[in-house]
Design a protein around this motif. Structure first.
Motif, PDB file in Angstrom:
ATOM      1  N   GLY A 179       7.897   6.786  -2.859  1.00  0.00           N
ATOM      2  CA  GLY A 179       7.659   8.051  -3.626  1.00  0.00           C
ATOM      3  C   GLY A 179       6.160   8.644  -3.324  1.00  0.00           C
ATOM      4  N   PHE A 180       5.331   8.969  -4.218  1.00  0.00           N
ATOM      5  CA  PHE A 180       3.957   9.791  -3.909  1.00  0.00           C
ATOM      6  C   PHE A 180       3.046   9.136  -4.614  1.00  0.00           C
ATOM      7  CE2 PHE A 180       7.790  12.742  -3.273  1.00  0.00           C
ATOM      8  CZ  PHE A 180       7.017  13.303  -2.108  1.00  0.00           C
ATOM      9  N   GLY A 181       1.983   9.237  -4.065  1.00  0.00           N
ATOM     10  CA  GLY A 181       0.658   8.678  -4.733  1.00  0.00           C
ATOM     11  C   GLY A 181      -0.104   7.990  -3.635  1.00  0.00           C
ATOM     12  N   ILE A 182      -0.939   6.900  -4.026  1.00  0.00           N
ATOM     13  CA  ILE A 182      -1.346   5.910  -3.244  1.00  0.00           C
ATOM     14  C   ILE A 182      -0.942   4.648  -3.490  1.00  0.00           C
ATOM     15  CG2 ILE A 182      -3.772   5.051  -2.630  1.00  0.00           C
ATOM     16  CD1 ILE A 182      -5.040   7.536  -3.874  1.00  0.00           C
ATOM     17  N   CYS A 183      -0.180   3.946  -2.458  1.00  0.00           N
ATOM     18  CA  CYS A 183       0.375   2.759  -2.658  1.00  0.00           C
ATOM     19  C   CYS A 183      -0.901   1.633  -2.599  1.00  0.00           C
ATOM     20  CB  CYS A 183       1.361   2.281  -1.776  1.00  0.00           C
ATOM     21  SG  CYS A 183       1.935   0.860  -1.922  1.00  0.00           S
ATOM     22  N   HIS A 184      -1.542   1.644  -1.674  1.00  0.00           N
ATOM     23  CA  HIS A 184      -2.848   0.898  -1.500  1.00  0.00           C
ATOM     24  C   HIS A 184      -3.770   1.512  -0.460  1.00  0.00           C
ATOM     25  CE1 HIS A 184      -1.085  -1.239   1.748  1.00  0.00           C
ATOM     26  NE2 HIS A 184      -1.941  -1.505   2.010  1.00  0.00           N
ATOM     27  N   PHE A 185      -5.175   1.227  -0.530  1.00  0.00           N
ATOM     28  CA  PHE A 185      -5.990   1.688   0.655  1.00  0.00           C
ATOM     29  C   PHE A 185      -7.226   0.532   0.846  1.00  0.00           C
ATOM     30  CE2 PHE A 185      -9.255   3.283  -1.821  1.00  0.00           C
ATOM     31  CZ  PHE A 185      -8.771   4.365  -2.757  1.00  0.00           C
ATOM     32  N   GLY A 186      -7.644   0.341   2.126  1.00  0.00           N
ATOM     33  CA  GLY A 186      -8.830  -0.195   2.241  1.00  0.00           C
ATOM     34  C   GLY A 186      -9.778   0.137   3.475  1.00  0.00           C
ATOM     35  N   ILE A 187     -10.779  -0.424   3.575  1.00  0.00           N
ATOM     36  CA  ILE A 187     -11.728  -0.004   4.376  1.00  0.00           C
ATOM     37  C   ILE A 187     -11.339   0.006   5.733  1.00  0.00           C
ATOM     38  CG2 ILE A 187     -14.105  -0.330   5.158  1.00  0.00           C
ATOM     39  CD1 ILE A 187     -14.631  -1.267   2.157  1.00  0.00           C
ATOM     40  N   SER A 188     -11.580   0.984   6.682  1.00  0.00           N
ATOM     41  CA  SER A 188     -11.164   0.867   7.973  1.00  0.00           C
ATOM     42  C   SER A 188     -12.148   1.352   8.979  1.00  0.00           C
ATOM     43  CB  SER A 188      -9.877   2.046   8.166  1.00  0.00           C
ATOM     44  OG  SER A 188      -9.602   2.242   9.447  1.00  0.00           O
ATOM     45  N   PHE A 189     -11.778   1.388  10.262  1.00  0.00           N
ATOM     46  CA  PHE A 189     -12.566   1.936  11.183  1.00  0.00           C
ATOM     47  C   PHE A 189     -12.856   3.274  11.213  1.00  0.00           C
ATOM     48  CE2 PHE A 189     -10.917  -2.162  12.784  1.00  0.00           C
ATOM     49  CZ  PHE A 189     -12.100  -3.038  12.880  1.00  0.00           C
TER      50      PHE A 189
END
Length: 155
Positions: free
Chosen positions: A55-65
């Motif tokens: 689907g649409f949206g944000i499933c998850h996110f985290g800090i990246s390089f």
């Protein structure tokens, strides 16, 4: 005469004190210096967490390089963005087009960014941005601004 002189001295002192009194705006700008925008990189997985990231949206996110390369091969459901709070205190993400797959842009970042369900921004992300409160990205449609090199979403 002495009374008049004392009265004038008191009035002058009070008037001088009022002129030295700082307003909150003066105090903030004098003590904090120029406001510096803190930016961090996030790896975002698109989708709805209640639909196994479909689907649409944000499933998850985290800090990246910083400037992480475009992920090779599938999935096109992830991208790296730069995140910050703008001057109006909106949570903003900027996706570099050169680091984002064309399929990702076509499906998730084409004029509107759709969020099917509210998404709570993780505390670790807010801490990295030195933001003290909580942020929930509300369900809805958000404009995607194409600047030529980036795609900007303001929540």
């Amino acid at each position: 005469m002495k009374r008049t002189l004392v009265f004038l001295l008191v009035v002058l002192m009070m008037g001088g004190m009022q002129q030295l009194k700082a307003t909150p705006a003066q105090t903030n700008s004098a003590n904090s210096g120029p406001k510096i925008k803190i930016k961090i990189c996030l790896e975002i997985e698109f989708g709805n967490p209640n639909k196994d990231c479909r689907g649409f949206g944000i499933c998850h996110f985290g800090i990246s390089f910083i400037d992480a390369p475009v992920p090779s091969g599938p999935p096109f459901t992830t991208a790296v963005s730069e995140a910050y709070f703008d001057d109006e205190n909106h949570f903003v993400t900027e996706f570099k087009k050169s680091n984002t797959k064309s399929e990702t842009i076509t499906i998730y970042l084409n004029q509107k960014f759709i969020v099917e369900e509210d998404f709570q921004v993780p505390r670790a992300v807010l801490d990295a941005l030195q933001y003290k409160g909580n942020v929930t990205i509300k369900a809805g449609q958000y404009d995607v601004k194409d600047t030529g090199q980036t795609l900007v979403v303001k929540f």
